[in-house]
Design an enzyme around this catalytic site. Structure first.
Site, PDB file in Angstrom:
ATOM      1  CB  CYS A  56      -0.956   0.017   1.189  1.00 39.59           C
ATOM      2  SG  CYS A  56      -0.125   0.008   2.789  1.00 39.59           S
ATOM      3  NE  ARG A  58       8.134  -0.106   1.101  1.00 42.84           N
ATOM      4  CZ  ARG A  58       9.037   0.873   1.223  1.00 42.84           C
ATOM      5  NH1 ARG A  58       9.949   1.050   0.295  1.00 42.84           N
ATOM      6  NH2 ARG A  58       9.038   1.655   2.272  1.00 42.84           N
ATOM      7  CB  SER A 115       7.125   0.269   7.180  1.00 42.27           C
ATOM      8  OG  SER A 115       7.554  -0.998   6.749  1.00 42.27           O
ATOM      9  CD  GLN A 122      -0.392  -6.114   7.265  1.00 43.19           C
ATOM     10  OE1 GLN A 122      -0.652  -4.929   7.197  1.00 43.19           O
ATOM     11  NE2 GLN A 122      -1.107  -7.029   6.643  1.00 43.19           N
ATOM     12  CB  ALA A 196     -12.328 -11.512   4.725  1.00 40.13           C
ATOM     13  N   GLY A 197      -9.048 -10.199   3.830  1.00 49.98           N
ATOM     14  CA  GLY A 197      -7.663 -10.629   3.644  1.00 49.98           C
ATOM     15  C   GLY A 197      -6.848 -10.352   4.898  1.00 49.98           C
TER      16      GLY A 197
END
Length: 442
Positions: A56, A58, A115, A122, A196-197
């Site tokens: 989301c 990079r 990040s 994550q 729902a990932g």
């Protein structure tokens, strides 16, 4: 496939540090397209191995190449063709780094230091998935297998020794934190997670832990929704029930990869008319799930990745000590890694600088302990630990700058000058290994 024997390591990146998240959206590459892009890149004579990552915040590539310049041009042209942008438009946002600096970037990324949320829990999994996918495609070989396994090991060490990556350090956690500051009490909140990932699962868990009145899961695939709802005690809805979802929810976190917005201005206006109340809509996706114009609807607060980035910066200030320790670990690991380093004598010089600082601190420590014989064992251990940390901190930035100072590779006298700097010729000690350092040849 030809046997890979790359001479250089290259990172080509577009990320939240050099481009706005709104503009970064146009470089979002779905997995199927990424697979085709990687296979096509492997057809160029300059690229030996390649891995592609898209998150989301990079889109970047890691490549073993035989020519930095030619490979960089190949990546630029491929991205320009894919996005429909001109090279002139693309180049200001594209960052290309090579060799030691590129290896350091990958280590920092996997460890959560690059990040948007420092310590993002994550990102390591995302890097692992990108590598695994590339391996399945057959576009990585022995060199990258060795490199990435080492990267994962370093990231694990950073996590274990600093605490970064543990706890709720993710975009999903930031979304729930932001909402928590805006609602009077979670006990009266009906919250819906769309998707729902992995991201949706995290958001749902954090909302449940916060104590929402009711948790709802909406997803295109009912199987995943049911599984997540059963785990957390939520209710399941389909995307075809979006009008009801929007009307009844107080907080919505949308996490899908839908190519088109799922919540439109018209839908938000309809919900506001049916049930006038305050609504917080949080969009954590790169390709927007929620139309930006919903902000025009009375009672609606839209939170996007840009807003979450500001919150992440506030949180980052509170983690400076963990961050510094993580950088020290990566610096230590760079001394033993570097499959595509700067020339070997440059690496040897960097390592020698560290040994030089360590030797000085050890001598001073022994002198100090000799003058204070009455110290307890615990006091001696504390002083020793502090001196060790001091030696690491003193040399950290000079060694990093040395690795990243590309002019060193083109100046024949640079190594001699640096060696002389650490060999004072005034009767002081000679830094370990300095005698072996030789200047570069023209």
């Amino acid at each position: 496939m030809r046997e890979a024997n790359p001479k250089y390591f290259l990172v080509v990146t577009l990320n939240h540090k050099n481009i706005s998240l709104k503009d970064l959206n146009q470089f979002s590459i779905p997995q199927g397209d990424m697979d085709r892009l990687l296979l096509h890149l492997m057809n160029t004579p300059f690229i030996e191995e390649v891995v592609g990552l898209c998150t989301c915040n990079r889109t970047e590539f890691y490549a073993g190449v035989n020519s930095v310049k030619d490979a960089a041009h190949a990546f630029a042209h491929e991205l320009a063709d894919y996005t429909g942008l001109t090279l002139e438009t693309l180049r200001p946002s594209l960052t290309v780094i090579a060799d030691a600096e590129a290896v350091e970037h990958l280590l920092r990324l996997a460890s959560g230091l690059e990040s948007m949320v420092i310590g993002d829990a994550q990102i390591l999994g995302q890097v692992k998935e990108a590598y695994t996918r590339a391996a399945q495609l057959g576009v990585v070989e022995k060199t990258f297998h060795t490199l990435f396994q080492r990267v994962f090991s370093v990231a694990k060490r950073v996590r274990n020794e600093t605490g970064l990556g543990k706890g709720r350090m993710s975009i999903a956690a930031l979304a729930v934190e932001w909402a928590g500051k805006a609602v009077p009490s979670w006990r009266n909140v009906v919250a819906t997670v769309i998707g729902a990932g992995k991201m949706g699962g995290l958001a749902a868990k954090y909302l449940k832990d916060a104590g929402v009145k009711e948790l709802r899961i909406a997803n295109r695939s009912p199987e995943k929704s049911i599984e997540l709802a059963n785990e957390l005690g939520g209710k399941v809805y389909g995307l075809d029930e979006m009008d009801r979802i929007l009307a009844e929810s107080d907080v919505i976190v949308s996490t899908t990869s839908s190519p088109e917005p799922l919540i439109t201005l018209a839908a938000a206006e309809k919900a506001a008319k049916a049930r006038p109340k305050k609504r917080i809509l949080i969009d954590v996706t790169l390709t927007p799930d929620i139309e930006r114009s919903v902000e025009e609807v009375e009672g609606v607060t839209l939170v996007d990745l840009e807003a979450l980035r500001l919150l992440a910066q506030e949180n980052e200030k509170q983690r400076s000590e963990q961050y510094q320790r993580a950088e020290q670990i990566i610096e230590e690991e760079l001394d033993v890694l570097m499959p595509w380093s700067l020339p070997l004598h440059i690496d040897a010089l960097a390592a020698s600088m560290g040994e030089y600082a360590k030797e000085i601190c050890e001598d001073e420590l022994q002198d100090l302990l000799d003058t204070l014989p009455d110290l307890s064992l615990k006091q001696k251990e504390i002083i020793e630990a502090k001196m060790k940390k001091l030696s690491e901190r003193i040399i950290l930035m000079p060694r990093r700058n040395l690795r990243q100072f590309h002019k060193v590779t083109s100046c024949p006298n640079a190594c001699n000058c640096l060696s002389e700097l650490f060999n004072t010729n005034h009767g002081a000690r000679t830094a370990p290994g300095m005698a072996a350092v030789k200047p570069l040849k023209d």
